[in-house]
Write an enzyme that holds these catalytic residues in place. Sequence first.
Site, PDB file in Angstrom:
ATOM      1  CG  ASP A  15      -1.998   1.166   1.456  1.00 46.50           C
ATOM      2  OD1 ASP A  15      -2.488   0.917   0.280  1.00 46.50           O
ATOM      3  OD2 ASP A  15      -3.254   1.061   2.312  1.00 46.50           O
ATOM      4  NE  ARG A  20      -4.748   6.643  -6.922  1.00 48.57           N
ATOM      5  CZ  ARG A  20      -4.657   6.858  -5.953  1.00 48.57           C
ATOM      6  NH1 ARG A  20      -4.011   7.026  -4.572  1.00 48.57           N
ATOM      7  NH2 ARG A  20      -4.659   5.241  -4.806  1.00 48.57           N
ATOM      8  CG  ASN A  43      -8.007  -1.835  -5.613  1.00 48.04           C
ATOM      9  OD1 ASN A  43      -7.084  -2.716  -4.714  1.00 48.04           O
ATOM     10  ND2 ASN A  43      -7.899  -0.681  -4.365  1.00 48.04           N
TER      11      ASN A  43
HETATM   12  C1  IPE Z   1      -5.461  -2.731   0.245  1.00 49.54           C
HETATM   13  O1  IPE Z   1      -5.429  -1.701  -0.353  1.00 49.54           O
HETATM   14  C2  IPE Z   1      -5.234  -3.163  -1.125  1.00 49.54           C
HETATM   15  C3  IPE Z   1      -4.435  -3.848  -2.347  1.00 49.54           C
HETATM   16  C4  IPE Z   1      -3.122  -3.451  -1.870  1.00 49.54           C
HETATM   17  C5  IPE Z   1      -4.108  -4.492  -3.738  1.00 49.54           C
HETATM   18  P1  IPE Z   1      -5.855   0.186  -0.910  1.00 49.54           P
HETATM   19  O2  IPE Z   1      -5.270   1.145  -0.387  1.00 49.54           O
HETATM   20  O3  IPE Z   1      -7.039  -0.175  -2.162  1.00 49.54           O
HETATM   21  O4  IPE Z   1      -7.277  -0.894   0.878  1.00 49.54           O
HETATM   22  P2  IPE Z   1      -7.794   0.641   1.592  1.00 49.54           P
HETATM   23  O5  IPE Z   1      -9.424   0.131   0.714  1.00 49.54           O
HETATM   24  O6  IPE Z   1      -7.753   1.644   2.087  1.00 49.54           O
HETATM   25  O7  IPE Z   1      -8.621  -0.008   2.838  1.00 49.54           O
HETATM   26  C1  IPE Z   2      -1.745   0.395  -3.606  1.00 48.49           C
HETATM   27  O1  IPE Z   2      -0.894   1.294  -3.785  1.00 48.49           O
HETATM   28  C2  IPE Z   2      -1.780  -0.142  -4.918  1.00 48.49           C
HETATM   29  C3  IPE Z   2      -2.889  -0.577  -5.025  1.00 48.49           C
HETATM   30  C4  IPE Z   2      -4.366  -0.743  -4.132  1.00 48.49           C
HETATM   31  C5  IPE Z   2      -3.579  -1.566  -6.063  1.00 48.49           C
HETATM   32  P1  IPE Z   2      -2.571   3.066  -3.140  1.00 48.49           P
HETATM   33  O2  IPE Z   2      -2.909   2.901  -4.967  1.00 48.49           O
HETATM   34  O3  IPE Z   2      -3.665   2.308  -2.573  1.00 48.49           O
HETATM   35  O4  IPE Z   2      -1.782   4.296  -2.612  1.00 48.49           O
HETATM   36  P2  IPE Z   2      -2.916   5.173  -1.763  1.00 48.49           P
HETATM   37  O5  IPE Z   2      -3.182   4.523  -0.461  1.00 48.49           O
HETATM   38  O6  IPE Z   2      -3.449   6.152  -2.802  1.00 48.49           O
HETATM   39  O7  IPE Z   2      -1.383   5.939  -1.482  1.00 48.49           O
HETATM   40 MG    MG Z   3      -4.309   2.346  -0.728  1.00 46.13          MG
END
Ligand code: IPE
Ligand code: IPE
Ligand code: MG
Length: 249
Positions: free
Chosen positions: A22, A35, A70
């Site tokens: 994450d 992003r 996601n």
């Molecule tokens: C969890 O991360 C899913 C993955 C790392 C693929 P998210 O960034 O989607 O989780 P939430 O929604 O903040 O809990």
């Molecule tokens: C994790 O990074 C990757 C996926 C969930 C695909 P994020 O995209 O959730 O990054 P943040 O949490 O917005 O920083």
């Molecule tokens: Mg995230």
Amino acid sequence: MSELKHEINREKLPKHIAIIMDGNGRWAKSKGKLRIFGHESGVKAVRDTVESCAELGVSYLTLYAFSTENWNRPALEINALMSLLVSTIASETKTLMNNNIRLQTIGDTASLPKKCRNELAEAIQKTSGNTRMTLVLALSYSSRWEITEAVKHIASKIQSGEMNTEGITEELISNHLNTAGMPDPELLIRTSGEHRISNFLLWQISYAELYFSPVLWPDFRKEHLYEAILSFQQRERRFGMTSEQVKDV
Ligand code: IPE
Ligand code: IPE
Ligand code: MG
């Protein structure tokens, strides 16, 4: 040569490490970038982590790459993530072969775009005979989805008379999850400073040790993984027993 790596007790390695990768978006934002640049930069962290787990002798590494939830992100980001998945699998299969690593997936992969499904199927097939480590990608995965599917499957077996309710055991349930045949993760790592599970392996992490790192995923390196493993090795895993009981064993 890394100092931390040598502090790790190879006899007490977790057999299965699971990681919630994450923080890609925040990493990119902090640099004034889109992003998706964060997701692209996360590939290096994946490489480092896979390599160090294989070097140490970890048997299973499961990476949460895309959750059921996601799918609710903007289409642009989803498309970019899917393309990144295709290009990464295509370019990394060779490395998996060279390092004797087998690729598997968990999750509702049927919902992925055709190009992803094909690329994954090819890599899974090619690496199926590899024995050093299993790399599991959680794609379109959520634990509640997985458990719901397992319940449906078991119910249909009862309905058809193939088994009865007495046959429902913890082992049977485990065997109907996507992770059937894999040991439960002993160490679960989440990066980016978030302290939540986000629908990941709820059944399987019942007794996992949790490790939360403030590092954003694109900055995660071997040393961070070693720190997590060392923390795991310093903990007393009691499984409901008393400290005295565990020390006696
Ligand atoms: C969890 O991360 C899913 C993955 C790392 C693929 P998210 O960034 O989607 O989780 P939430 O929604 O903040 O809990
Ligand atoms: C994790 O990074 C990757 C996926 C969930 C695909 P994020 O995209 O959730 O990054 P943040 O949490 O917005 O920083
Ligand atoms: Mg995230």
